[in-house]
Design an enzyme around this catalytic site. Structure first.
Site, PDB file in Angstrom:
ATOM      1  CG  ASP A   2      -2.090   0.933   1.074  1.00  0.00           C
ATOM      2  OD1 ASP A   2      -2.345   1.407  -0.041  1.00  0.00           O
ATOM      3  OD2 ASP A   2      -2.759   1.193   2.092  1.00  0.00           O
ATOM      4  CG  ASN A   4       1.916   1.253  -5.256  1.00  0.00           C
ATOM      5  OD1 ASN A   4       2.737   1.032  -4.373  1.00  0.00           O
ATOM      6  ND2 ASN A   4       1.466   0.314  -6.075  1.00  0.00           N
ATOM      7  CG  HIS A  19      -0.081   1.760  -9.551  1.00  0.00           C
ATOM      8  ND1 HIS A  19      -0.325   1.473  -8.229  1.00  0.00           N
ATOM      9  CD2 HIS A  19      -1.159   2.486  -9.973  1.00  0.00           C
ATOM     10  CE1 HIS A  19      -1.502   1.994  -7.875  1.00  0.00           C
ATOM     11  NE2 HIS A  19      -2.021   2.623  -8.911  1.00  0.00           N
ATOM     12  CB  SER A  47      -8.381  -5.840  -3.139  1.00  0.00           C
ATOM     13  OG  SER A  47      -8.980  -4.602  -3.458  1.00  0.00           O
ATOM     14  CB  SER A  48     -12.656  -8.518  -4.982  1.00  0.00           C
ATOM     15  OG  SER A  48     -12.536  -8.667  -3.599  1.00  0.00           O
ATOM     16  CD1 TRP A  51     -12.259  -6.458  -9.403  1.00  0.00           C
ATOM     17  CD2 TRP A  51     -11.591  -5.682 -11.392  1.00  0.00           C
ATOM     18  NE1 TRP A  51     -11.522  -7.448 -10.028  1.00  0.00           N
ATOM     19  CE2 TRP A  51     -11.104  -6.996 -11.252  1.00  0.00           C
ATOM     20  CE3 TRP A  51     -11.286  -4.981 -12.566  1.00  0.00           C
ATOM     21  CZ2 TRP A  51     -10.345  -7.640 -12.231  1.00  0.00           C
ATOM     22  CZ3 TRP A  51     -10.530  -5.611 -13.544  1.00  0.00           C
ATOM     23  CH2 TRP A  51     -10.070  -6.926 -13.365  1.00  0.00           C
ATOM     24  CG  LEU A 113       9.620 -17.240  -3.054  1.00  0.00           C
ATOM     25  CD1 LEU A 113       9.597 -17.167  -1.528  1.00  0.00           C
ATOM     26  CD2 LEU A 113       9.924 -15.868  -3.629  1.00  0.00           C
ATOM     27  CD  GLU A 189       2.994 -12.498  16.371  1.00  0.00           C
ATOM     28  OE1 GLU A 189       2.866 -11.282  16.628  1.00  0.00           O
ATOM     29  OE2 GLU A 189       2.693 -13.395  17.181  1.00  0.00           O
TER      30      GLU A 189
HETATM   31  C1  IPE Z   1      -1.429   0.042  -3.534  1.00  0.00           C
HETATM   32  O1  IPE Z   1      -1.199   1.418  -3.559  1.00  0.00           O
HETATM   33  C2  IPE Z   1      -1.421  -0.535  -4.922  1.00  0.00           C
HETATM   34  C3  IPE Z   1      -2.639  -1.245  -5.350  1.00  0.00           C
HETATM   35  C4  IPE Z   1      -3.816  -1.182  -4.800  1.00  0.00           C
HETATM   36  C5  IPE Z   1      -2.517  -2.048  -6.548  1.00  0.00           C
HETATM   37  P1  IPE Z   1      -2.409   2.431  -3.575  1.00  0.00           P
HETATM   38  O2  IPE Z   1      -2.778   2.704  -4.996  1.00  0.00           O
HETATM   39  O3  IPE Z   1      -3.512   1.958  -2.705  1.00  0.00           O
HETATM   40  O4  IPE Z   1      -1.726   3.739  -2.962  1.00  0.00           O
HETATM   41  P2  IPE Z   1      -2.372   4.830  -1.981  1.00  0.00           P
HETATM   42  O5  IPE Z   1      -3.055   4.107  -0.864  1.00  0.00           O
HETATM   43  O6  IPE Z   1      -3.316   5.629  -2.812  1.00  0.00           O
HETATM   44  O7  IPE Z   1      -1.200   5.630  -1.512  1.00  0.00           O
HETATM   45 MG    MG Z   2      -4.125   2.317  -0.765  1.00  0.00          MG
END
Ligand code: IPE
Ligand code: MG
Length: 224
Positions: A2, A4, A19, A47-48, A51, A113, A189
């Protein structure tokens, strides 16, 4: 993963730049996992709920996925990475679905991996789908409801064959699970890092592992 968008905004760049840098962080993290001897890594890539983002951003993200699959497959193979995908892949364009299936089968003998990528994934969606699948098996006379226990339920989830996570890392300072592996992370954790995902590097991965090692895991039992 999270942060980006915030990473890009802080540089006055378009979100796609964040991204793209995030995809580089994925590559670094795979290397860090291999270096640390971590054998199972799950990345929450889409995530779903994602979209529902503006169409342009969804196009950017799926475009990046398409590009990543084409350009990283050889590298994954060279590094002994086995790729698995969880989530509702039927929502992606056919060429992406085809490339995902090819990447999974072409890496299926690798074991250094185990990389799982959650794509169009939502944990509630997964759990509901599992309940429906078991209900159908009962309806069809294939399953006795008395035999549905935690173990049987786990095996029917998308993550069948993948161990439950010991550690969940979330970046960007948010402290939520956001519909990620809710069942599987029951005893994980949780480590929340203030770093934005595009800045995530081996040092952060190492710090999270060190934090994990400091925690005392009791799985509900009394301290010994
Ligand atoms: C996560 O970064 C990337 C994806 C959801 C693919 P975000 O796009 O959620 O970045 P913020 O939360 O707006 O900073
Ligand atoms: Mg985000």
């Amino acid at each position: 993963m999270d942060g980006n968008g915030r990473w890009a905004a802080s540089r006055r760049l378009p979100r796609i730049a964040g991204h793209r840098e995030g995809a580089r962080a994925v590559r670094r993290t795979i290397e860090a996992a291999i270096q640390s001897g971590v054998a199972w890594l799950t990345i929450y890539a889409f995530s779903s709920e994602n979209w529902r983002r503006p169409a342009g951003e969804v196009l950017d993200l799926t475009g990046l996925l398409r590009h990543y699959l084409k350009n990283e497959l050889a590298e994954l193979k060279d590094n002994g990475v086995r790729l698995r995908v969880i989530g509702n892949r039927s929502r992606f364009d056919h060429d992406i679905q085809r490339d995902l299936a090819a990447a999974e089968s072409e890496t299926s003998a690798n074991f250094r991996l185990n990389l799982t990528v959650a794509l169009s994934y939502g944990s509630r969606d997964e759990i509901v789908g599992t309940a429906r699948k078991l209900a159908e098996a009962v309806r069809d006379g294939l399953l006795d409801p008395a035999l549905i226990d935690e173990e049987r339920f786990s095996r029917a989830l998308a993550t069948t064959g993948i161990p439950d996570p010991d550690l969940v890392i979330r970046t960007s300072g948010e402290q939520r699970l956001s519909n990620f592996l809710l069942w599987q992370a029951a005893y994980a954790e949780l480590v929340f890092l203030d770093v934005l995902w595009p800045d995530f590097a081996a040092e952060h991965f190492g710090a999270a592992l060190a934090e994990y090692a400091r925690r005392e895991r009791r799985f509900g039992a009394r301290p010994g």
